[in-house]
Design a protein around this motif. Structure first.
Motif, PDB file in Angstrom:
ATOM      1  N   UNK A 343     -11.958   4.705 -16.967  1.00  0.00           N
ATOM      2  CA  UNK A 343     -12.936   5.077 -18.028  1.00  0.00           C
ATOM      3  C   UNK A 343     -13.891   6.712 -17.538  1.00  0.00           C
ATOM      4  N   UNK A 344     -14.076   6.204 -15.695  1.00  0.00           N
ATOM      5  CA  UNK A 344     -14.201   7.579 -15.552  1.00  0.00           C
ATOM      6  C   UNK A 344     -14.165   9.330 -14.565  1.00  0.00           C
ATOM      7  N   UNK A 345     -12.427   8.284 -14.619  1.00  0.00           N
ATOM      8  CA  UNK A 345     -12.075   9.519 -14.938  1.00  0.00           C
ATOM      9  C   UNK A 345     -11.785   9.689 -16.508  1.00  0.00           C
ATOM     10  N   UNK A 363     -20.982   0.488  -6.482  1.00  0.00           N
ATOM     11  CA  UNK A 363     -22.131   0.252  -7.115  1.00  0.00           C
ATOM     12  C   UNK A 363     -22.945   1.432  -7.879  1.00  0.00           C
ATOM     13  N   UNK A 364     -22.067   2.904  -7.521  1.00  0.00           N
ATOM     14  CA  UNK A 364     -22.349   3.707  -8.134  1.00  0.00           C
ATOM     15  C   UNK A 364     -21.841   4.229  -9.381  1.00  0.00           C
ATOM     16  N   UNK A 365     -23.043   5.354 -10.144  1.00  0.00           N
ATOM     17  CA  UNK A 365     -22.703   6.088 -10.784  1.00  0.00           C
ATOM     18  C   UNK A 365     -22.297   5.961 -11.926  1.00  0.00           C
ATOM     19  N   UNK A 366     -21.244   5.488 -12.866  1.00  0.00           N
ATOM     20  CA  UNK A 366     -21.125   4.876 -13.753  1.00  0.00           C
ATOM     21  C   UNK A 366     -20.509   3.422 -13.713  1.00  0.00           C
ATOM     22  N   UNK A 367     -19.999   3.475 -12.664  1.00  0.00           N
ATOM     23  CA  UNK A 367     -19.771   2.244 -11.788  1.00  0.00           C
ATOM     24  C   UNK A 367     -20.530   0.978 -12.150  1.00  0.00           C
ATOM     25  N   UNK A 368     -21.678   1.456 -11.197  1.00  0.00           N
ATOM     26  CA  UNK A 368     -23.265   0.375 -11.211  1.00  0.00           C
ATOM     27  C   UNK A 368     -23.631   0.244 -12.891  1.00  0.00           C
TER      28      UNK A 368
END
Length: 466
Positions: A343-345, A363-368
């Motif tokens: 999803x991020x890519x 833990x950072x960005x869209x993942x968090x």
């Protein structure tokens, strides 16, 4: 006499790195030989873009600093070498005819994947998943969606290697001549040299070994993308060769008797005979009260090796680690992490985790943000089952991601229009019976996407309510 200008900087960069041609080949990819590196350095052949990127990583430079021209060129003032004789052999009309015929069949294969998937599904009566082009083994589709948190993954590090690897005698019919005296040894070698897409790189992946919904368990071993593609693309090529005429029209209604390689594979649900590379395909739904809509992705045929030009659910990608570092491998053996990375890519334009970098910081960005949304009940993700693309026999782990409108819109503010694999459709499709059935009946949706839509609509009350 003036020195002849070098065709590129590869030999200089290799000497500076104190590497042999064999060592460079090993670092670029398992399908590359020292002879191939020699031809690149001589300018006799031009490495495709994925190999240029790999070479740049090996030498620690940019692709531009490799000095590779747009077209291959052999300096005229140089005496002919063994490499020149090799290229004369490749240009022999008989070799060219074999390669042109192979390219033609592959173009028809890519243009007719939907129809061919339907034909292939007919070879496995009783296993077809509606009209999606997927087939499912006994018990591979659970009775209801399974929360992804409840799916248990088991790794089998000492799994025996598969019996088939694409070098079998029955696969030879799908391999063009590489020279007058030999055919290409593997299907991926032919793709690399004769019809390379922009994205074509050998990477580690997990190999599907078992499906047990009674235990809500999936088992995996190790494999590589090329190791799987040597089998699954050869199977697709064989069916296209037999089932289509020279113009791409249906020529026959083949049986397994007409398809020696597919017949050699045997029962497609016996997973130890061939390497089965699973992809995780995810239908992403925006939920706003009683209203729901979803996204689709149009795959660029110039960029991808399979399903080019078709619509696919997004995100979708091979189940594989972001990096070969042990910490990444441990963290990435998780279907949810695979969905997040894709999803991020594909939707947010983050750089692809191509297996060579550091572990992803979840833990950072869209993942968090997605993790927090999942913990708060704003994000729900289910597994709908496992199936095989009937044409290629590639594994498909079918999932659905439902995101509440406020969080979805926050993410969507940064969605991209295009990514490395194609174009994100600007239209959001209504998750209604007419919207879903219209797409499924159109023949434009890739089998994995069609399977996600078919099952998601079947279980719509569980997934979005109402």
């Amino acid at each position: 006499m003036a020195d002849v200008e070098a065709p590129n900087r590869l030999a200089v960069l290799r000497a500076a790195a104190a590497l042999t041609q064999l060592e460079v080949a090993a670092r670029v990819g398992s399908a590359v030989t020292a002879g191939q590196v020699s031809r690149w350095e001589l300018g006799v052949q031009r490495p495709s873009l994925p190999y240029q990127r790999a070479l740049a990583r090996v030498f620690g430079v940019s692709v531009q600093e490799l000095g590779i021209p747009e077209r291959p060129s052999v300096p005229r003032s140089r005496r002919p070498s063994a490499e020149d004789w090799f290229m004369d052999d490749v240009r022999d009309p008989r070799v060219a005819k074999s390669q042109d015929e192979w390219r033609h069949t592959r173009r028809l294969l890519n243009a007719r994947r939907h129809e061919l998937a339907q034909t292939a599904a007919g070879l496995y009566p009783g296993h077809a998943l509606a009209g999606t082009g997927l087939i499912a083994g006994p018990g591979w589709i659970p009775d209801a969606p399974v929360d992804l948190a409840d799916v248990r993954l088991t790794e089998v590090p000492d799994a025996a290697p598969p019996l088939l690897d694409g070098t079998e005698r029955e696969a030879a019919r799908m391999l063009p001549d590489e020279s007058l005296m030999r055919s290409y040894p593997r299907y991926t070698r032919a793709i690399r040299d004769l019809a390379p897409p922009r994205l074509f790189e050998d990477r580690h992946a997990w190999r599907l070994l078992g499906v047990d919904w009674a235990q809500r368990s999936l088992a995996f071993g190790d494999t590589t993308y090329f190791g799987c593609a040597d089998v699954f693309e050869a199977l697709a090529h064989e069916l296209a060769y037999v089932a289509l005429d020279a113009d791409g029209n249906p020529a026959a209604d083949p049986t397994l008797r007409d398809l020696p390689y597919r017949r050699l594979v045997g029962d497609p649900f016996v997973l130890d005979r061939r390497p089965v590379m699973p992809a995780v395909s995810t239908l992403t739904i925006r939920r706003d009260g009683a209203r729901a809509e979803f996204l689709l992705h149009r795959r660029d045929p110039r960029a991808v090796a399979a399903a080019g030009g078709m619509l696919q659910v997004i995100p979708s990608g091979v189940f594989q680690p972001s990096s070969l570092l042990p910490a990444a491998r441990a963290a990435d053996f998780d279907l949810w992490r695979n969905v997040q990375r894709e999803l991020a890519e594909e939707l947010l334009g983050l750089p692809e985790a191509d297996g060579h970098g550091r572990p992803v910081d979840y833990t950072a960005g869209p993942y968090g943000l997605l993790d927090a949304g999942r913990a708060a009940g704003q994000v729900r993700v289910w597994c709908l089952g496992v199936a095989l693309d009937a044409l290629t026999l590639v594994g498909e782990i079918l999932t659905v991601l439902v995101v509440d409108a406020p969080l979805f819109d926050r993410l969507a503010a940064d969605f991209v229009d295009r990514n490395d694999e194609g174009r994100v459709e600007s239209e959001r499709f209504a998750f209604t019976e007419s919207g879903v059935r219209g797409l499924l009946d159109s023949g434009r949706v890739a089998p994995a996407g069609a399977g996600c839509l078919e099952l998601a609509w079947r279980w719509r009350d569980v997934l979005v309510g109402g």
